[in-house]
Design a protein around this motif. Sequence first.
Motif, PDB file in Angstrom:
ATOM      1  N   PRO A   7      12.737  46.944  29.548  1.00  0.00           N
ATOM      2  CA  PRO A   7      13.286  48.202  29.026  1.00  0.00           C
ATOM      3  C   PRO A   7      13.968  47.982  27.680  1.00  0.00           C
ATOM      4  O   PRO A   7      14.287  46.849  27.299  1.00  0.00           O
ATOM      5  N   VAL A   8      14.224  49.089  26.982  1.00  0.00           N
ATOM      6  CA  VAL A   8      14.905  49.045  25.690  1.00  0.00           C
ATOM      7  C   VAL A   8      16.138  49.939  25.785  1.00  0.00           C
ATOM      8  O   VAL A   8      16.043  51.090  26.221  1.00  0.00           O
ATOM      9  N   VAL A  35      17.948  45.253  23.272  1.00  0.00           N
ATOM     10  CA  VAL A  35      18.982  46.151  22.761  1.00  0.00           C
ATOM     11  C   VAL A  35      18.745  46.347  21.269  1.00  0.00           C
ATOM     12  O   VAL A  35      18.553  45.379  20.535  1.00  0.00           O
ATOM     13  N   THR A  36      18.767  47.609  20.831  1.00  0.00           N
ATOM     14  CA  THR A  36      18.552  47.885  19.422  1.00  0.00           C
ATOM     15  C   THR A  36      19.306  49.140  18.990  1.00  0.00           C
ATOM     16  O   THR A  36      19.386  50.113  19.733  1.00  0.00           O
ATOM     17  N   PRO A  37      19.895  49.112  17.787  1.00  0.00           N
ATOM     18  CA  PRO A  37      20.457  50.360  17.253  1.00  0.00           C
ATOM     19  C   PRO A  37      19.314  51.300  16.879  1.00  0.00           C
ATOM     20  O   PRO A  37      18.254  50.850  16.427  1.00  0.00           O
ATOM     21  N   TRP A  38      19.519  52.582  17.075  1.00  0.00           N
ATOM     22  CA  TRP A  38      18.439  53.527  16.785  1.00  0.00           C
ATOM     23  C   TRP A  38      18.063  53.505  15.313  1.00  0.00           C
ATOM     24  O   TRP A  38      16.930  53.815  14.954  1.00  0.00           O
ATOM     25  N   GLN A  39      19.001  53.112  14.462  1.00  0.00           N
ATOM     26  CA  GLN A  39      18.729  53.098  13.032  1.00  0.00           C
ATOM     27  C   GLN A  39      17.650  52.083  12.655  1.00  0.00           C
ATOM     28  O   GLN A  39      17.069  52.172  11.576  1.00  0.00           O
ATOM     29  N   HIS A  55      22.526  61.395  19.604  1.00  0.00           N
ATOM     30  CA  HIS A  55      23.341  62.194  20.528  1.00  0.00           C
ATOM     31  C   HIS A  55      23.857  61.381  21.710  1.00  0.00           C
ATOM     32  O   HIS A  55      24.949  61.640  22.210  1.00  0.00           O
ATOM     33  N   GLU A  56      23.064  60.399  22.168  1.00  0.00           N
ATOM     34  CA  GLU A  56      23.435  59.648  23.360  1.00  0.00           C
ATOM     35  C   GLU A  56      22.714  58.311  23.414  1.00  0.00           C
ATOM     36  O   GLU A  56      21.691  58.121  22.776  1.00  0.00           O
ATOM     37  N   VAL A  57      23.298  57.376  24.173  1.00  0.00           N
ATOM     38  CA  VAL A  57      22.639  56.099  24.406  1.00  0.00           C
ATOM     39  C   VAL A  57      21.376  56.375  25.228  1.00  0.00           C
ATOM     40  O   VAL A  57      21.357  57.286  26.057  1.00  0.00           O
ATOM     41  N   LEU A  58      20.325  55.601  24.967  1.00  0.00           N
ATOM     42  CA  LEU A  58      19.055  55.819  25.667  1.00  0.00           C
ATOM     43  C   LEU A  58      18.584  54.543  26.346  1.00  0.00           C
ATOM     44  O   LEU A  58      18.713  53.447  25.798  1.00  0.00           O
ATOM     45  N   TRP A  59      18.008  54.712  27.525  1.00  0.00           N
ATOM     46  CA  TRP A  59      17.362  53.627  28.260  1.00  0.00           C
ATOM     47  C   TRP A  59      15.897  54.012  28.362  1.00  0.00           C
ATOM     48  O   TRP A  59      15.548  55.053  28.901  1.00  0.00           O
ATOM     49  N   SER A  61      12.301  52.908  29.754  1.00  0.00           N
ATOM     50  CA  SER A  61      11.663  51.999  30.705  1.00  0.00           C
ATOM     51  C   SER A  61      10.395  51.396  30.093  1.00  0.00           C
ATOM     52  O   SER A  61       9.857  51.927  29.116  1.00  0.00           O
ATOM     53  N   PRO A  62       9.905  50.310  30.681  1.00  0.00           N
ATOM     54  CA  PRO A  62       8.662  49.721  30.163  1.00  0.00           C
ATOM     55  C   PRO A  62       7.484  50.701  30.164  1.00  0.00           C
ATOM     56  O   PRO A  62       6.586  50.584  29.341  1.00  0.00           O
ATOM     57  N   LEU A  63       7.509  51.689  31.064  1.00  0.00           N
ATOM     58  CA  LEU A  63       6.428  52.680  31.098  1.00  0.00           C
ATOM     59  C   LEU A  63       6.682  53.868  30.191  1.00  0.00           C
ATOM     60  O   LEU A  63       5.858  54.770  30.086  1.00  0.00           O
ATOM     61  N   GLY A  64       7.861  53.901  29.524  1.00  0.00           N
ATOM     62  CA  GLY A  64       8.142  54.954  28.556  1.00  0.00           C
ATOM     63  C   GLY A  64       9.044  56.078  29.029  1.00  0.00           C
ATOM     64  O   GLY A  64       9.294  57.008  28.271  1.00  0.00           O
ATOM     65  N   ALA A  65       9.550  56.027  30.268  1.00  0.00           N
ATOM     66  CA  ALA A  65      10.494  57.057  30.726  1.00  0.00           C
ATOM     67  C   ALA A  65      11.793  56.898  29.945  1.00  0.00           C
ATOM     68  O   ALA A  65      12.295  55.785  29.775  1.00  0.00           O
ATOM     69  N   VAL A  66      12.334  58.014  29.451  1.00  0.00           N
ATOM     70  CA  VAL A  66      13.545  57.989  28.639  1.00  0.00           C
ATOM     71  C   VAL A  66      14.695  58.602  29.443  1.00  0.00           C
ATOM     72  O   VAL A  66      14.600  59.732  29.907  1.00  0.00           O
ATOM     73  N   HIS A  67      15.767  57.828  29.598  1.00  0.00           N
ATOM     74  CA  HIS A  67      16.974  58.280  30.289  1.00  0.00           C
ATOM     75  C   HIS A  67      18.109  58.238  29.282  1.00  0.00           C
ATOM     76  O   HIS A  67      18.244  57.272  28.543  1.00  0.00           O
ATOM     77  N   GLY A  68      18.930  59.288  29.268  1.00  0.00           N
ATOM     78  CA  GLY A  68      20.011  59.339  28.299  1.00  0.00           C
ATOM     79  C   GLY A  68      21.379  59.460  28.918  1.00  0.00           C
ATOM     80  O   GLY A  68      21.526  59.836  30.084  1.00  0.00           O
ATOM     81  N   GLY A  69      22.392  59.123  28.117  1.00  0.00           N
ATOM     82  CA  GLY A  69      23.776  59.300  28.519  1.00  0.00           C
ATOM     83  C   GLY A  69      24.161  58.454  29.720  1.00  0.00           C
ATOM     84  O   GLY A  69      23.864  57.268  29.796  1.00  0.00           O
ATOM     85  N   ALA A  70      24.838  59.103  30.677  1.00  0.00           N
ATOM     86  CA  ALA A  70      25.331  58.397  31.861  1.00  0.00           C
ATOM     87  C   ALA A  70      24.190  57.787  32.669  1.00  0.00           C
ATOM     88  O   ALA A  70      24.343  56.718  33.268  1.00  0.00           O
ATOM     89  N   GLN A  71      23.040  58.430  32.676  1.00  0.00           N
ATOM     90  CA  GLN A  71      21.921  57.869  33.435  1.00  0.00           C
ATOM     91  C   GLN A  71      21.334  56.641  32.745  1.00  0.00           C
ATOM     92  O   GLN A  71      20.807  55.743  33.394  1.00  0.00           O
ATOM     93  N   ALA A  72      21.444  56.564  31.428  1.00  0.00           N
ATOM     94  CA  ALA A  72      21.046  55.342  30.715  1.00  0.00           C
ATOM     95  C   ALA A  72      21.984  54.202  31.100  1.00  0.00           C
ATOM     96  O   ALA A  72      21.545  53.068  31.334  1.00  0.00           O
ATOM     97  N   VAL A  73      23.273  54.512  31.210  1.00  0.00           N
ATOM     98  CA  VAL A  73      24.250  53.503  31.642  1.00  0.00           C
ATOM     99  C   VAL A  73      23.945  53.071  33.069  1.00  0.00           C
ATOM    100  O   VAL A  73      23.995  51.881  33.393  1.00  0.00           O
ATOM    101  N   ALA A  74      23.616  54.013  33.932  1.00  0.00           N
ATOM    102  CA  ALA A  74      23.263  53.685  35.315  1.00  0.00           C
ATOM    103  C   ALA A  74      22.061  52.745  35.355  1.00  0.00           C
ATOM    104  O   ALA A  74      22.060  51.747  36.095  1.00  0.00           O
ATOM    105  N   LYS A  75      21.037  53.027  34.572  1.00  0.00           N
ATOM    106  CA  LYS A  75      19.840  52.175  34.531  1.00  0.00           C
ATOM    107  C   LYS A  75      20.187  50.780  34.017  1.00  0.00           C
ATOM    108  O   LYS A  75      19.685  49.776  34.523  1.00  0.00           O
ATOM    109  N   LEU A  76      21.056  50.715  33.009  1.00  0.00           N
ATOM    110  CA  LEU A  76      21.504  49.431  32.473  1.00  0.00           C
ATOM    111  C   LEU A  76      22.189  48.619  33.578  1.00  0.00           C
ATOM    112  O   LEU A  76      21.892  47.438  33.765  1.00  0.00           O
ATOM    113  N   LEU A  77      23.092  49.253  34.314  1.00  0.00           N
ATOM    114  CA  LEU A  77      23.803  48.564  35.396  1.00  0.00           C
ATOM    115  C   LEU A  77      22.844  48.129  36.506  1.00  0.00           C
ATOM    116  O   LEU A  77      22.969  47.021  37.041  1.00  0.00           O
TER     117      LEU A  77
END
Length: 141
Positions: A7-8, A35-39, A55-59, A61-77
């Motif tokens: 994941p990224v 891990v990468t800055p969006w810039q 607008h928010e941190v993004l996670w 997935s290797p298949l391309g699903a995009v999770h943002g905000g608190a759910q990106a943090v959840a995926k990271l954890l």
Amino acid sequence: MPERSVPVLVYDGDCAFCTSSVNFLTRYVRPRCTVTPWQFADLDALGTTRERAGHEVLWISPLGAVHGGAQAVAKLLLSAGGGWAWLGGLLTLPPVRWIAHGVYRAVAANRTRLPGGSPACALPTDRRPGPGPGPGVRSAP
């Protein structure tokens, strides 16, 4: 969209609070991701936009699903395993999910006032200083 092997995590590299938070997470939580800055990310290849990444941190997935905000943090954890995964799993369940979303939004809205926050954080993404999106994804130091 090409499949990735890991994941990224995409964050706002212009925001000192965001950068400090990501540095803490990568050092102590040790998520299994790039891990990468969006810039500096190829946002089109990652399946997202400059507006969303600003607008928010993004996670992503290797298949391309995009999770943002608190759910990106959840995926990271979840990716970190151990006790962190338990906490990440908890963040995906209602009503904790809803509370986490509200807390994330409050922190994001006030990040300029938090330790490490910078005036650049308050600017709309199209008016921020620094480079635009680069040609590829790179790992943060």
